[in-house]
Design an enzyme around this catalytic site. Sequence first.
Site, PDB file in Angstrom:
ATOM      1  N   LEU A  41       3.299  -3.893   3.217  1.00  0.00           N
ATOM      2  CA  LEU A  41       2.292  -3.125   4.256  1.00  0.00           C
ATOM      3  C   LEU A  41       2.089  -1.772   3.044  1.00  0.00           C
ATOM      4  CD1 LEU A  41       4.982  -3.206   6.851  1.00  0.00           C
ATOM      5  CD2 LEU A  41       2.392  -3.530   6.818  1.00  0.00           C
ATOM      6  N   GLY A  42       3.361  -1.046   2.162  1.00  0.00           N
ATOM      7  CA  GLY A  42       2.290   0.097   0.877  1.00  0.00           C
ATOM      8  C   GLY A  42       4.016  -0.188   0.405  1.00  0.00           C
ATOM      9  N   GLU A  43       3.790   0.811  -1.385  1.00  0.00           N
ATOM     10  CA  GLU A  43       4.367   0.688  -1.727  1.00  0.00           C
ATOM     11  C   GLU A  43       4.819   2.100  -2.405  1.00  0.00           C
ATOM     12  OE1 GLU A  43       4.422  -1.700  -4.699  1.00  0.00           O
ATOM     13  OE2 GLU A  43       3.515  -3.408  -4.186  1.00  0.00           O
ATOM     14  N   GLY A  44       5.793   2.790  -3.019  1.00  0.00           N
ATOM     15  CA  GLY A  44       6.133   4.286  -3.100  1.00  0.00           C
ATOM     16  C   GLY A  44       7.168   4.440  -3.891  1.00  0.00           C
ATOM     17  N   GLY A  45       7.545   5.623  -3.956  1.00  0.00           N
ATOM     18  CA  GLY A  45       8.368   5.713  -5.362  1.00  0.00           C
ATOM     19  C   GLY A  45      10.135   4.909  -5.283  1.00  0.00           C
ATOM     20  N   PHE A  46      10.599   4.481  -3.179  1.00  0.00           N
ATOM     21  CA  PHE A  46      11.208   3.789  -2.692  1.00  0.00           C
ATOM     22  C   PHE A  46      10.923   3.026  -3.361  1.00  0.00           C
ATOM     23  CE2 PHE A  46      13.828   1.319  -0.301  1.00  0.00           C
ATOM     24  CZ  PHE A  46      15.211   2.424  -0.219  1.00  0.00           C
ATOM     25  N   GLY A  47      10.132   1.925  -3.249  1.00  0.00           N
ATOM     26  CA  GLY A  47       9.789   0.639  -3.588  1.00  0.00           C
ATOM     27  C   GLY A  47       8.533   0.088  -3.013  1.00  0.00           C
ATOM     28  N   ASP A  69       9.993  17.812   3.593  1.00  0.00           N
ATOM     29  CA  ASP A  69       9.527  16.871   2.987  1.00  0.00           C
ATOM     30  C   ASP A  69       8.123  17.096   4.007  1.00  0.00           C
ATOM     31  OD1 ASP A  69       8.042  15.700   0.505  1.00  0.00           O
ATOM     32  OD2 ASP A  69       8.696  13.865   1.254  1.00  0.00           O
ATOM     33  N   VAL A 115       7.015  -1.223   0.785  1.00  0.00           N
ATOM     34  CA  VAL A 115       7.213  -1.926   2.030  1.00  0.00           C
ATOM     35  C   VAL A 115       6.728  -3.425   2.807  1.00  0.00           C
ATOM     36  CG1 VAL A 115       7.138  -0.919   4.489  1.00  0.00           C
ATOM     37  CG2 VAL A 115       7.521   1.045   2.539  1.00  0.00           C
TER      38      VAL A 115
END
Length: 408
Positions: free
Chosen positions: A78-84, A207, A86
């Site tokens: 579904l998406g990507e970010g700094g955490f990893g 944030d 989704v």
Amino acid sequence: MGICWSIQIKAESAFSTGDDSKIAERNGNSNSSSKVSSGSQSHTPRSEGEILQSSNLKSFTFSELKNATRNFRPDSVLGEGGFGSVFKGWVDEHSLAASKPGTGIVIAVKRLNQEGFQGHKEWLAEINYLGQLRHPNLVRLIGYCLEDDHRLLAYEFMPKGSMENHLFRRGSYFQPLSWRLRMKVALGAAKGLAFLHNAETMVIYRDFKTSNILLDSNFNAKLSDFGLARDGPTGDKSHVSTRVMGTYGYAAPEYLSTGHLTAKSDVYSFGVVLLEILSGKKAIDKNRPTGEHNLVEWAKPCLTNKRRIFRVLDPRLEGQYSLGRALKVASLALQCLSMEPKIRPNMDEVVSTLQDLQDTDKRDRRDPPVHRGVAAGGGASSAKKASSCRQEAGPVVAYPRPSASLRV
């Protein structure tokens, strides 16, 4: 599109209160805090075991979430970010056991990337806050997985994705949000912040930005990503002293310069987001003409002027609102963006102002007045020289691209 996170640089435990203290400006109960299930945290930092044991969440095995996401298939991302990454998954509505795709309920599973910017502390902070707090305008955390090196979080699925996508993405899938929907999202997000600020132990979100506002199928706004959240000040002090963390363009100036965090820091960030909602422009965009890179600095001189306001307002909203309402929302944004924290309204006052505007709008749609205010839309003439906001007023003191991260 489901849950989407943008890259962050986060390096501080969100559940440690340190030398937190009470804010003098805090005002009673929020009209959006009726759904509190419990207080936030005790004033003594809790251990990992205490946090996990006290959370009202399901403890998933890695195998269960692996099965729910069809082995973390790439087409489930579904998406990507700094955490990893989704992933989209399915679980049984009652037992929460993995179910076949298309059956049961949809969830969003965030999986920690060991090489990413965020880590175990942020994973634990999400559980610490969302494991205890319940509110219609906070995303629901369903469960977590702590097994060997695996760190995962399972959330309710948010079908409309992030507000960031709807404001800044272009294409057939993301049609421009109407004025009414933008105001609905702003009010919902404000209620979420007001709830946090009025929890038994104040929570400072730290944030707040459009990528962290998620939308359900009815465009109800819910705050997500509590990795940077902090317990607010307690006792007789005025602020929490922290390392400066957040996202460029959204952090309050006094927090950037001193590291002193208060609820009014969140209010400033809300002002930035409200300005993005009004303008359809990103807080920071180096692709805009010189003098317009920083939305707040460029737009501030226009916000109280009946003619220059059209240079700020999103031209895609033309004809959808009255000039009077636009000026009221712009004035609210300007108050939130005050350089002096004490002058900024608290989130209860923000909610009250936005609620009054929404109620008035509903009455007008039900019983249209004979004489309406000037319809908006500055047209081509107002867009021609957008940069003139400053010139006329004088100087002022993945999915979408991830917002620039801040670490000072």
